[in-house]
Design a protein around this motif. Structure first.
Motif, PDB file in Angstrom:
ATOM      1  N   SER A   1      38.123  -4.524  20.661  1.00  0.00           N
ATOM      2  CA  SER A   1      38.019  -3.678  21.854  1.00  0.00           C
ATOM      3  C   SER A   1      36.750  -2.837  21.756  1.00  0.00           C
ATOM      4  N   VAL A   2      36.277  -2.404  22.925  1.00  0.00           N
ATOM      5  CA  VAL A   2      35.045  -1.613  23.008  1.00  0.00           C
ATOM      6  C   VAL A   2      35.358  -0.380  23.854  1.00  0.00           C
ATOM      7  N   ASN A   3      34.868   0.775  23.408  1.00  0.00           N
ATOM      8  CA  ASN A   3      35.082   2.009  24.178  1.00  0.00           C
ATOM      9  C   ASN A   3      34.076   2.125  25.312  1.00  0.00           C
ATOM     10  N   ARG A   4      34.453   2.841  26.339  1.00  0.00           N
ATOM     11  CA  ARG A   4      33.539   3.037  27.468  1.00  0.00           C
ATOM     12  C   ARG A   4      32.305   3.829  27.013  1.00  0.00           C
TER      13      ARG A   4
ATOM     14  N   MET B   1      34.427   9.409  25.428  1.00  0.00           N
ATOM     15  CA  MET B   1      34.341   7.934  25.477  1.00  0.00           C
ATOM     16  C   MET B   1      35.750   7.353  25.599  1.00  0.00           C
ATOM     17  N   SER B   2      36.119   6.795  26.769  1.00  0.00           N
ATOM     18  CA  SER B   2      37.505   6.310  26.863  1.00  0.00           C
ATOM     19  C   SER B   2      37.678   5.045  26.033  1.00  0.00           C
ATOM     20  N   LYS B   3      38.793   5.003  25.358  1.00  0.00           N
ATOM     21  CA  LYS B   3      39.029   3.947  24.371  1.00  0.00           C
ATOM     22  C   LYS B   3      39.494   2.662  25.038  1.00  0.00           C
ATOM     23  N   ASN B   4      39.305   1.571  24.342  1.00  0.00           N
ATOM     24  CA  ASN B   4      39.812   0.265  24.788  1.00  0.00           C
ATOM     25  C   ASN B   4      39.441  -0.053  26.239  1.00  0.00           C
ATOM     26  N   TYR B   5      38.181   0.132  26.566  1.00  0.00           N
ATOM     27  CA  TYR B   5      37.686  -0.139  27.927  1.00  0.00           C
ATOM     28  C   TYR B   5      37.538  -1.648  28.123  1.00  0.00           C
ATOM     29  N   ILE B   6      36.885  -2.273  27.136  1.00  0.00           N
ATOM     30  CA  ILE B   6      36.811  -3.741  27.139  1.00  0.00           C
ATOM     31  C   ILE B   6      37.780  -4.234  26.066  1.00  0.00           C
ATOM     32  N   VAL B   7      38.670  -5.107  26.468  1.00  0.00           N
ATOM     33  CA  VAL B   7      39.666  -5.601  25.501  1.00  0.00           C
ATOM     34  C   VAL B   7      39.642  -7.134  25.480  1.00  0.00           C
ATOM     35  N   VAL B   8      39.458  -7.677  24.291  1.00  0.00           N
ATOM     36  CA  VAL B   8      39.504  -9.139  24.094  1.00  0.00           C
ATOM     37  C   VAL B   8      40.677  -9.404  23.143  1.00  0.00           C
ATOM     38  N   GLU B   9      41.602 -10.234  23.590  1.00  0.00           N
ATOM     39  CA  GLU B   9      42.802 -10.456  22.776  1.00  0.00           C
ATOM     40  C   GLU B   9      43.041 -11.938  22.546  1.00  0.00           C
ATOM     41  N   ASN B  10      42.990 -12.318  21.307  1.00  0.00           N
ATOM     42  CA  ASN B  10      43.291 -13.708  20.911  1.00  0.00           C
ATOM     43  C   ASN B  10      42.559 -14.748  21.755  1.00  0.00           C
ATOM     44  N   LEU B  11      41.281 -14.503  21.973  1.00  0.00           N
ATOM     45  CA  LEU B  11      40.502 -15.431  22.811  1.00  0.00           C
ATOM     46  C   LEU B  11      40.106 -16.683  22.015  1.00  0.00           C
ATOM     47  N   THR B  12      40.522 -17.814  22.550  1.00  0.00           N
ATOM     48  CA  THR B  12      40.184 -19.090  21.920  1.00  0.00           C
ATOM     49  C   THR B  12      39.455 -19.941  22.956  1.00  0.00           C
ATOM     50  N   HIS B  13      38.373 -20.604  22.517  1.00  0.00           N
ATOM     51  CA  HIS B  13      37.690 -21.532  23.427  1.00  0.00           C
ATOM     52  C   HIS B  13      37.374 -22.824  22.692  1.00  0.00           C
ATOM     53  N   ARG B  14      37.709 -23.935  23.344  1.00  0.00           N
ATOM     54  CA  ARG B  14      37.391 -25.242  22.756  1.00  0.00           C
ATOM     55  C   ARG B  14      36.481 -26.012  23.696  1.00  0.00           C
ATOM     56  N   PHE B  15      35.465 -26.650  23.109  1.00  0.00           N
ATOM     57  CA  PHE B  15      34.678 -27.647  23.836  1.00  0.00           C
ATOM     58  C   PHE B  15      35.230 -28.980  23.341  1.00  0.00           C
ATOM     59  N   GLY B  16      36.112 -29.613  24.089  1.00  0.00           N
ATOM     60  CA  GLY B  16      36.765 -30.837  23.606  1.00  0.00           C
ATOM     61  C   GLY B  16      37.583 -30.520  22.364  1.00  0.00           C
TER      62      GLY B  16
END
Ligand code: ADP
Ligand code: MG
Length: 240
Positions: A27-30, A1-16
């Motif tokens: 992170s998510v492995n493959r 299972m390859s590591k760090n396949y999906i990586v989310v880093e400091n994701l911020t989202h604002r609605f207004g």
């Protein structure tokens, strides 16, 4: 299972002025099957929209296989939380599937039938889409997401509105697809008791990252109470 396949880093989202996601990182492995859990309004659907490339991060970074989800989009199958359509629409299951197939020529009939067979819905190919039950329709949505050999499958509450037996079937199906195709599966779910026996990793979010780990570590009364509050009836004990 390859590591760090999906990586989310400091994701911020604002609605207004409202912050829906606040510096979320994981992170998510493959090949992993991952559940994302959290209370209503905790930002799960918003997060998935980043993962499938429907939103592009301006604050933070999201990548799949070192590409942006937007560039990876044709390799991602997405079953959204809501798919509204008029039940009287005169369209058959195979015609509905071909709307997705058309995007890539040459794949058409063969792949439509194969994908429907994969979810046990090939015998309904000529049925009207509006005549299907909730569980059957969800299976068609999964078949649609399977077209073109996707590498990542993303499900937003795939068993919502389906009875317990149907729910089990949906998760059995996701597990079967994962075993066979080795694709990475991300599932948003409220069904903690089911999730715990199907997934490798659980990610808890409530606008912020709360915790991540194996189901036996994360789905504990204390952690679930902290995430959902005392009133939750979702926890039914350790199912592993
Ligand atoms: P979840 O899937 O965890 O229930 P969502 O990601 O759908 O949560 O929504 C997170 C929060 O952002 C909620 O409070 C929701 O009301 C808000 N929200 C979602 N979409 C929008 C939008 N388009 N405009 C404003 N607020 C939104
Ligand atoms: Mg949602």
């Amino acid at each position: 299972m390859s590591k760090n396949y999906i990586v989310v880093e400091n994701l911020t989202h604002r609605f207004g002025d409202f912050t829906a996601l606040d510096s979320v990182s994981f992170s998510v492995n493959r090949g992993e099957v991952v559940a994302i859990i959290g209370p209503n309004g905790s930002g799960k659907t918003t997060l998935l929209e980043y993962l499938v490339g429907l939103r592009v991060s301006r604050s933070g970074a999201v990548s799949i296989g070192e590409k942006s989800p937007k560039d990876f989009r044709t390799s991602i199958g997405y079953v959204p939380q809501r798919f509204m359509f008029d039940r009287s629409l005169p369209i058959t299951v195979e015609e509905f599937m071909s709307l997705e197939s058309c995007a890539k020529s040459g794949h058409r009939c063969k792949n439509t039938y194969k994908a429907l067979k994969e979810v046990g819905m090939h015998i309904y190919a000529k049925h009207k889409l509006g005549s299907l039950s909730g569980g059957q329709f969800q299976r068609v949505m999964i078949a649609r997401a399977l077209l073109h050999d996707k590498e990542v499958l993303v499900f937003d509450e795939p068993s919502a509105g389906i009875d317990v037996a149907g729910e089990q079937t949906i998760y059995d199906l996701v597990k079967k697809i994962n075993d066979k195709k080795k694709c990475t599966c991300i599932i948003v779910s409220h069904d903690l008791h089911v999730v715990s026996s199907y997934v490798d990793t659980v990610i808890c979010i409530n606008k912020k990252m709360v915790c991540k780990g194996s189901p036996s570590k994360v789905i504990t009364p204390k952690k679930i109470k902290a995430l959902f509050g005392a009133a939750t009836g979702l926890y039914r004990g350790n199912c592993r």
